[in-house]
Design an enzyme around this catalytic site. Structure first.
Site, mmCIF file in Angstrom:
data_model
loop_
_atom_site.group_PDB
_atom_site.id
_atom_site.type_symbol
_atom_site.label_atom_id
_atom_site.label_comp_id
_atom_site.label_asym_id
_atom_site.label_seq_id
_atom_site.Cartn_x
_atom_site.Cartn_y
_atom_site.Cartn_z
ATOM 1 N N HIS A 1 28.407 -15.635 81.445
ATOM 2 C CA HIS A 1 27.346 -15.243 80.508
ATOM 3 C C HIS A 1 27.906 -14.877 79.125
ATOM 4 O O HIS A 1 29.094 -14.603 78.966
ATOM 5 C CB HIS A 1 26.567 -14.045 81.068
ATOM 6 C CG HIS A 1 27.410 -12.815 81.212
ATOM 7 N ND1 HIS A 1 27.737 -11.995 80.144
ATOM 8 C CD2 HIS A 1 28.021 -12.282 82.291
ATOM 9 C CE1 HIS A 1 28.495 -11.012 80.560
ATOM 10 N NE2 HIS A 1 28.695 -11.158 81.872
ATOM 11 N N LEU B 1 28.190 -12.624 75.467
ATOM 12 C CA LEU B 1 28.641 -11.264 75.164
ATOM 13 C C LEU B 1 27.497 -10.249 75.220
ATOM 14 O O LEU B 1 26.369 -10.536 74.819
ATOM 15 C CB LEU B 1 29.264 -11.246 73.763
ATOM 16 C CG LEU B 1 30.035 -9.981 73.388
ATOM 17 C CD1 LEU B 1 31.384 -9.954 74.091
ATOM 18 C CD2 LEU B 1 30.230 -9.920 71.877
ATOM 19 N N ASP C 1 26.806 -5.771 74.589
ATOM 20 C CA ASP C 1 27.389 -4.612 73.891
ATOM 21 C C ASP C 1 28.450 -3.931 74.750
ATOM 22 O O ASP C 1 29.448 -3.435 74.233
ATOM 23 C CB ASP C 1 26.295 -3.616 73.497
ATOM 24 C CG ASP C 1 25.423 -4.129 72.358
ATOM 25 O OD1 ASP C 1 25.837 -5.082 71.659
ATOM 26 O OD2 ASP C 1 24.313 -3.582 72.166
ATOM 27 N N ARG D 1 21.740 -10.634 81.618
ATOM 28 C CA ARG D 1 22.702 -11.288 80.717
ATOM 29 C C ARG D 1 22.993 -12.723 81.158
ATOM 30 O O ARG D 1 23.170 -13.608 80.318
ATOM 31 C CB ARG D 1 23.990 -10.465 80.603
ATOM 32 C CG ARG D 1 24.721 -10.192 81.907
ATOM 33 C CD ARG D 1 25.767 -9.089 81.720
ATOM 34 N NE ARG D 1 26.561 -8.812 82.902
ATOM 35 C CZ ARG D 1 26.288 -7.870 83.795
ATOM 36 N NH1 ARG D 1 25.196 -7.117 83.662
ATOM 37 N NH2 ARG D 1 27.107 -7.667 84.812
ATOM 38 N N GLU E 1 27.585 -10.295 89.679
ATOM 39 C CA GLU E 1 28.909 -9.740 89.420
ATOM 40 C C GLU E 1 29.327 -8.838 90.584
ATOM 41 O O GLU E 1 28.485 -8.368 91.364
ATOM 42 C CB GLU E 1 28.886 -8.951 88.109
ATOM 43 C CG GLU E 1 30.197 -8.286 87.722
ATOM 44 C CD GLU E 1 31.363 -9.255 87.550
ATOM 45 O OE1 GLU E 1 31.812 -9.814 88.577
ATOM 46 O OE2 GLU E 1 31.844 -9.420 86.418
ATOM 47 N N TYR F 1 30.959 -2.664 91.217
ATOM 48 C CA TYR F 1 32.137 -1.857 90.882
ATOM 49 C C TYR F 1 31.989 -0.379 91.220
ATOM 50 O O TYR F 1 32.885 0.409 90.927
ATOM 51 C CB TYR F 1 32.486 -2.000 89.401
ATOM 52 C CG TYR F 1 33.280 -3.248 89.089
ATOM 53 C CD1 TYR F 1 34.650 -3.305 89.302
ATOM 54 C CD2 TYR F 1 32.651 -4.370 88.586
ATOM 55 C CE1 TYR F 1 35.375 -4.453 89.010
ATOM 56 C CE2 TYR F 1 33.370 -5.523 88.292
ATOM 57 C CZ TYR F 1 34.732 -5.558 88.510
ATOM 58 O OH TYR F 1 35.442 -6.690 88.220
#
Length: 195
Positions: A8, A10, A12, A59, A84, A87
């Site tokens: 994907h 960028l 922030d 994103r 993703e 985490y």
């Protein structure tokens, strides 16, 4: 069959080095522009893509919408297997924050993150599923850096040696029972606009 794998654009959080994981952070304007640059590149290339699919995190979904709209191809419903890595406790933290809270070996600790094997497993299941459902299709897949790095480690066997950049483009081809990389982590569409 070819699968074009795209990280994907960028966000922030990418720009300041925060781990996003499964936190749903949107693209920023630079990320949208990156998606348009890849779309322009793909319009010029000979390979024709049949449809696009993304992880469903905003994103990746917006990146896929921009590209599929430019290529005038359908956007399939999102697939959670492309999300993703989870985490856990380090999502939203910069490298400095992670190390100050958990030490330099934070990635070796159990902080609620998904393992490499879990990521590789869901990636391989996704690829095999696409192969069985769409063996003659060329599919654009928009996903995430941590997920793609583990998938490449599994299917590209040793090719992975660099960070997976935003809007990088990799092409895998399925022949017989194996995947082989035709293009790996390419960002030339971003470099030509900067010069």
């Amino acid at each position: 069959m070819q699968i074009g794998l795209v990280r994907h654009g960028l966000t922030d959080w990418n720009a300041v080095g925060k781990i996003q994981g499964q936190t749903d952070i949107p693209l920023n304007e630079e990320g949208r522009n990156q998606a348009r640059l890849l779309g322009e590149r793909l319009l010029q290339e000979s390979c024709r893509w049949d449809f696009a699919i993304s992880s469903g995190l905003s994103r990746a979904e917006e990146t896929a919408k921009i590209i599929s709209s430019m290529l005038n191809i359908p956007l399939a419903p999102p697939d959670n297997r492309l999300r993703e890595r989870r985490y856990g406790q380090v999502e939203g933290l910069t490298a400095e924050e992670r190390e100050s809270r958990f030490g330099a070996d934070w990635h070796l600790q159990d902080l609620g993150q998904e393992s490499d094997i879990e990521l590789q497993s869901r990636g391989l299941v996704f690829l095999d599923d696409m192969w069985h459902k769409h063996p003659d299709a060329n599919i654009l897949v928009v996903s995430h850096g941590g997920f793609l790095a583990q998938l490449y480690k599994l299917v590209c066997r040793g090719v992975l040696s660099e960070r997976i950049g935003n809007l990088s483009f990799t092409v895998l081809e399925r022949k017989d029972d194996d995947w082989s990389p035709l293009l790996f982590n390419c960002t030339k569409h971003l470099l030509t606009k900067q010069s």
